[in-house]
Design a protein around this motif. Structure first.
Motif, short mmCIF file in Angstrom:
data_model
loop_
_atom_site.label_atom_id
_atom_site.label_comp_id
_atom_site.label_asym_id
_atom_site.label_seq_id
_atom_site.Cartn_x
_atom_site.Cartn_y
_atom_site.Cartn_z
N LEU A 68 5.97 4.91 8.84
CA LEU A 68 6.59 3.85 8.03
C LEU A 68 7.67 4.44 7.12
O LEU A 68 8.75 3.86 6.96
N GLN A 69 7.38 5.60 6.58
CA GLN A 69 8.36 6.28 5.72
C GLN A 69 9.65 6.56 6.49
O GLN A 69 10.75 6.33 6.01
N PHE A 125 1.54 5.97 7.73
CA PHE A 125 2.46 5.84 6.59
C PHE A 125 3.65 6.79 6.75
O PHE A 125 4.73 6.51 6.26
N LEU A 174 11.00 -3.38 10.36
CA LEU A 174 10.11 -2.23 10.16
C LEU A 174 9.01 -2.19 11.22
O LEU A 174 8.64 -1.13 11.72
N LYS A 175 8.49 -3.35 11.52
CA LYS A 175 7.43 -3.43 12.52
C LYS A 175 7.95 -2.95 13.88
O LYS A 175 7.28 -2.17 14.59
N ALA A 193 -6.43 1.80 4.61
CA ALA A 193 -5.14 1.12 4.79
C ALA A 193 -5.23 0.09 5.92
O ALA A 193 -4.83 -1.07 5.75
N ARG A 233 10.91 -6.79 7.04
CA ARG A 233 9.52 -6.50 7.45
C ARG A 233 9.41 -6.48 8.97
O ARG A 233 8.73 -5.65 9.56
N LEU A 254 11.52 3.35 7.02
CA LEU A 254 12.17 2.91 5.77
C LEU A 254 13.46 3.68 5.53
O LEU A 254 14.46 3.13 5.08
N TYR A 263 8.59 -4.04 -3.65
CA TYR A 263 7.24 -3.48 -3.54
C TYR A 263 6.95 -2.37 -4.55
O TYR A 263 5.83 -2.25 -5.01
N GLU A 264 7.96 -1.58 -4.87
CA GLU A 264 7.69 -0.51 -5.83
C GLU A 264 7.74 -1.05 -7.25
O GLU A 264 6.89 -0.74 -8.08
N TYR A 302 -4.07 0.45 11.74
CA TYR A 302 -3.25 1.42 11.01
C TYR A 302 -4.14 2.48 10.39
O TYR A 302 -5.25 2.20 9.95
N THR A 303 -3.63 3.70 10.36
CA THR A 303 -4.37 4.78 9.70
C THR A 303 -3.45 5.42 8.67
O THR A 303 -2.27 5.07 8.56
N GLN A 304 -3.99 6.36 7.98
CA GLN A 304 -3.25 7.04 6.92
C GLN A 304 -1.98 7.70 7.47
O GLN A 304 -0.93 7.68 6.84
N LEU A 308 0.83 -1.21 0.00
CA LEU A 308 0.00 0.00 0.00
C LEU A 308 0.86 1.25 0.00
O LEU A 308 0.55 2.23 -0.68
N PHE A 309 1.92 1.19 0.79
CA PHE A 309 2.77 2.37 0.93
C PHE A 309 3.35 2.81 -0.40
O PHE A 309 3.41 3.99 -0.72
N ILE A 354 13.70 -3.70 -0.60
CA ILE A 354 12.28 -3.42 -0.36
C ILE A 354 11.67 -2.64 -1.53
O ILE A 354 10.57 -2.97 -2.01
N MET A 355 12.39 -1.64 -2.01
CA MET A 355 11.86 -0.84 -3.12
C MET A 355 11.66 -1.68 -4.36
O MET A 355 10.66 -1.57 -5.07
#
Lengths: 539, 166
Positions: free
Chosen positions: B103-104, B100, B153-154, B8, B150, B107, B122-123, B95-97, A56-57, B118-119
């Protein structure tokens, strides 16, 4: 298997599971490991969650809007598959989410809602709407043989004005003032047949060629102002006041074209010419004159009613929406002794009301609202308002709504999807009374002033909806428990979901009056409020 | 607004129930549609996110019944287990908007190689085999590396969330 080996095996399978790469046998082994070890279960959930969030990110700049738009679009255009899923859901879990009696109600309501929306959208999605109008009933102060009201678009066909006057504006630009008794047949956007009556036509340059047919003549306007009388025997007389017209007799012996100039008149049947007589048409008002007269008459009627309201002890809230220069943020409650329930104006702007000297408040933004408080509970009540809805921007547009959804709460609103004017009451034990008048809000109602009312009589278990003074629906109430507004908003809904977030249900339009009675008014009394009748009989 | 705020968290929640990745959005969308239809039954005193997750759980349970004709669940037994876990832990903060942004930040703290991995995953949506070639690792090593990132990150997310909260 040792803990270490077990851990390694779990991780080996976990990473494949995340990528959905496990074979059946491996999947069975993985599931057993997860079920047997709470740490593995937690780790699995963590990995799934993080994998989803990272996905999602990376999409976030576009995906949240994209996803939100998809949901909005799906709500608008609910497909059959979704209907099936909702029905599946309702059949499968009637006891979990809803009581047993509500399971079927929910199913029926959900299914009917989906189907009605489907009917509306399937049709509108594939075909452009057709418009059959030829003229607008711009003004009427009298009685027609049909149910058309001021502002309605009229299709081709017969129209009889039994009493009073009216003004029709044809789509090509000509306008016709008509005095009763008159029988017309609208033929198309530039032709009308006048079977009897007295009319005065105003034809601007753009509408040149507008034609009036009578039983014995054809009158073609060449950009002018003329009067026409058609007697009971069908004989017509044409008087030209400005510009010129062409007339043709429908008698075979005398069918030559005659050109009639300003100041002249003719009997087309025999071609006899004489001087135009303004006095015959003196009483016929033009559109602007009629609007002016009508507007003042409405104000006088409404003002007279205000005086009656002052002594009516049944009236609990009377917000008349007349601007007071001294305090623009308070809407005073003018009901007898009710000043303590003055309302607060939030965000709305003063606007013109439905007639002369009448103010209104315009609702535009999601934040616009009028807040009021009414703490008492009632088994009988009437709500009435003058409102003009300009656009149904939101799925639900509030007329008046109690905050939140506490027991006894009242929600009166307009549903864009099924075009219902709906009254929802939260009864005791989570029983929700949905007294919805489906399909009664028409496209043609947008931008037009209307009087809406609803009466609730929980003793006789009757809920009635009224539109422009006429009853449009009567439903049986499902509970006798009393209702109350408590804290409430006109033209919006205050229902905080989380923090400062709430649903957007603001009205887009103007409200010019709100009345709240402690009794369920009778139909003839609603007619008075809608200014269809002059006074209350029993006050 | 509500969809934007809750989407999300809801999508992550649905995935946690063992729903196939490509079916998560569909089920989340159905949950929002159902919420739209049932809105009158929603009580203002309730937590909307929690109510929404309840609807989503029921939709996923419903999926179990029709596994034969439409496979949106990876494994029935596993999802049954995860549904129970979800009900037991329903008070977890979703989680809410805004999360992120956290999370950013997490990352950005990753080592460069992890960040690139990761990029790319996922990207650029590269699978483990392709990533293995690119990063000169085995596919298994890539998968395990992704798993550990992952988890990092958590841990970072929870720490930052606590920092922000305090």
């Amino acid at each position: 298997m040792s803990d270490h080996k077990s851990q390694l095996r779990f991780e080996e399978l976990l990473v494949l599971f995340i990528e959905e790469q496990l074979q059946a046998q491996e999947l069975a082994e993985f599931v057993e490991l997860v079920k047997a070890n709470p740490d593995f279960s937690k780790e699995l959930q963590l990995q799934l969650e993080q994998d989803q969030l990272l996905t999602l990110f990376q999409e976030v700049r576009k995906s949240d809007h994209h996803f939100s738009n998809k949901v909005a679009s799906a709500i608008e255009f609910q497909d059959e598959d979704f209907t099936e899923k909702v029905i599946d859901y309702a059949l499968s879990y009637p006891k979990k989410r809803v009581s047993s009696s509500w399971g079927w109600k929910f199913l029926a309501i959900a299914a009917s809602l989906c189907l009605s929306i489907l009917v509306i959208y399937k049709w509108s999605d594939t075909e452009e709407s057709l418009h059959f109008g030829v003229a607008i009933l711009s003004q009427i102060d009298g009685e027609l043989d049909s149910t058309y009201q001021q502002g309605d678009s009229l299709p081709a066909g017969r129209l009889e004005l039994k009493t009073g006057q009216m003004v029709l504006t044809f789509y090509k630009g000509a306008s016709l003032s008509v005095v009763a008794p008159a029988k017309l047949e609208l033929l198309d956007q530039r032709q009308v047949l006048c079977l009897s009556g007295k009319i005065r036509a105003h034809v601007p340059e753009v509408a040149k060629g507008f034609t009036v047919l009578t039983p014995d003549a054809k009158v073609v306007d060449l950009g002018t102002d003329f009067g026409l009388e058609v007697g009971h025997e069908g004989q017509s007389k044409v008087h030209v006041f400005e510009g010129r017209v062409e007339t043709y007799s429908l008698e075979k012996s005398n069918s030559d074209k005659k050109l009639i100039l300003a100041g002249q008149a003719i009997l087309p049947a025999n071609g006899a010419m004489f001087e135009a007589d303004q006095t015959i048409f003196k009483g016929i008002l033009s559109l602007s004159e009629m609007q002016h007269k009508f507007s003042f008459e409405r104000f006088e009627k409404w003002d007279a009613l205000q005086n009656q309201h002052l002594n009516d002890s049944r009236l609990l809230l009377n917000y008349n929406f007349q601007k007071k220069s001294e305090d623009v943020q308070i809407l005073y409650n003018l009901a007898l002794g009710g000043h303590k329930y003055d309302a607060a104006i939030i965000g709305t702007a003063w606007a013109r009301g439905p007639w002369a000297y009448k103010d209104g408040l315009s609702f535009r933004q999601a934040s616009d609202r009028i807040r009021f408080y009414s703490p008492d509970k009632y088994r009988e009540l009437t709500l009435a308002c003058w409102v003009r809805v300009d656009v149904l921007e939101n799925p639900l547009s509030s007329l008046v709504m109690s905050d939140g959804y506490a027991t006894g709460a009242l929600h009166w609103q307009i549903n864009r999807n099924d075009r219902s004017i709906q009254l929802g009451i939260k009864h005791e034990n989570n029983l929700i009374g949905k007294y919805h008048a489906l399909g009664v809000f028409k496209d043609a109602d947008l931008g037009k002033w209307m009087h809406l009312a609803v009466t609730i009589d929980l003793e006789s278990m009757k809920v009635r909806h009224y539109k422009n003074g006429l009853m449009i629906l009567e439903r049986t109430a499902v509970s006798k428990e009393p209702v109350q507004f408590n804290y409430a908003s006109l033209g919006n809904w205050d229902n905080p979901i989380k923090g400062n977030t709430s649903y957007v249900r603001n009205l887009n339009g103007v409200m010019a009056e709100f009345l709240f009675y402690s009794v369920a008014l009778e139909p003839h009394e609603i007619e008075v409020l809608a200014l269809r009748k002059n006074t209350f009989k029993q006050l | 607004m509500l969809v934007k705020e809750h989407q999300a968290g809801l999508r992550a929640f649905i995935r946690r129930l063992g729903v196939r990745k490509d079916a998560v959005d569909d089920l989340a969308q159905e949950a929002f549609l159902l919420a739209h239809l049932e809105m009158e039954n929603f009580r203002a005193s309730e937590d909307f996110g929690k109510w929404l997750r309840g609807l989503a759980r029921n939709l996923v349970r419903n999926e179990l019944r029709k596994l034969a004709r439409r496979c949106r669940i990876v494994d029935e037994g596993l999802t049954q287990h995860l549904l129970i876990q979800a009900e037991l832990n329903d008070d977890e903060k979703p989680y809410t908007q805004e999360d992120f942004e956290v999370l950013q930040s997490c990352l950005s703290k990753l080592p460069e190689r992890s960040k690139h991995l990761i990029m790319n995953r996922y990207e650029d949506n590269l699978n483990a085999t392709t990533l293995a070639e690119k990063f000169k690792m085995t596919a298994t090593a890539v998968r395990l590396a992704l798993m550990r990132i992952r988890k990092q990150l958590k841990v970072c997310f929870e720490k930052q969330a606590i920092d922000v909260g305090s």
